[in-house]
Scaffold this motif. Sequence first.
Motif, short mmCIF file in Angstrom:
data_model
loop_
_atom_site.label_atom_id
_atom_site.label_comp_id
_atom_site.label_asym_id
_atom_site.label_seq_id
_atom_site.Cartn_x
_atom_site.Cartn_y
_atom_site.Cartn_z
N SER A 1 16.19 -1.11 -19.11
CA SER A 1 17.35 -0.70 -18.33
C SER A 1 17.56 -1.74 -17.24
N GLU B 1 14.61 -3.76 -15.34
CA GLU B 1 14.47 -5.15 -14.88
C GLU B 1 14.50 -5.15 -13.35
N THR C 1 15.42 4.26 -17.20
CA THR C 1 14.49 3.93 -18.28
C THR C 1 13.81 5.20 -18.80
N THR D 1 9.81 4.02 -14.86
CA THR D 1 11.16 4.26 -14.34
C THR D 1 11.07 4.58 -12.87
N LYS D 2 12.02 4.08 -12.10
CA LYS D 2 12.03 4.44 -10.67
C LYS D 2 13.15 5.44 -10.41
N THR D 3 14.34 5.13 -10.88
CA THR D 3 15.48 6.00 -10.60
C THR D 3 15.93 6.79 -11.83
#
Length: 153
Positions: free
Chosen positions: A95, A61, A15, A10-12
């Motif tokens: 996500s 994605e 996810t 997950t980045k933000t």
Amino acid sequence: MKHLLIVYHTKTGNTGKLAQAALKGATSELVADVETRLRRAGAAGPDDLLWADGLLLGTPENFGYMSGALKDFFDRTFYEVEGRIQPLPCAIFISAGNDGSGALRAIRRIANGYPFTEVQEPVIARGEVSSSQLAACEELGLALAAGLEAGIY
Ligand SMILES: Cc1cc2nc3c(=O)[nH]c(=O)nc-3n(C[C@H](O)[C@H](O)[C@H](O)COP(=O)(O)O)c2cc1C
């Protein structure tokens, strides 16, 4: 005791929320004999796959594909586990801003090679993560863990 591995990037944070929901389902009191391990893709490696009896894969994605971090996990583990794992039952959560199909297609293609066997429909959460998407991921985690415990997978 069966082992369920959740690998995600997950980045933000979206996810990540889905992964936490999947963990909640997998560790529900309805399931007694399954140990669940939650790993960020960058921290996961071949030993985790060798430990696992089942697998949940989560990614945002990015550019119509899975995240680079999840792809890197595959790059770092494929040959290391080749011939050493039974086909692992797996499920996917994604996500995405508005699509998710490219990430799903890419994961499925690689999963075939390991091999991982998709045993539940994927969860694709588009846009802001909603309570129904979290519930769907919780159910996914529960379904995998309960299926492992019951010996269905
Ligand atoms: C570099 C980048 C590329 C992205 N590409 C796509 C895309 O191709 N399709 C899509 O539906 N969303 C795309 N998004 C949106 C993310 O998938 C979405 O914001 C997701 O919820 C991020 O998950 P995270 O919070 O777990 O990092 C992209 C976001 C970024 C930062």
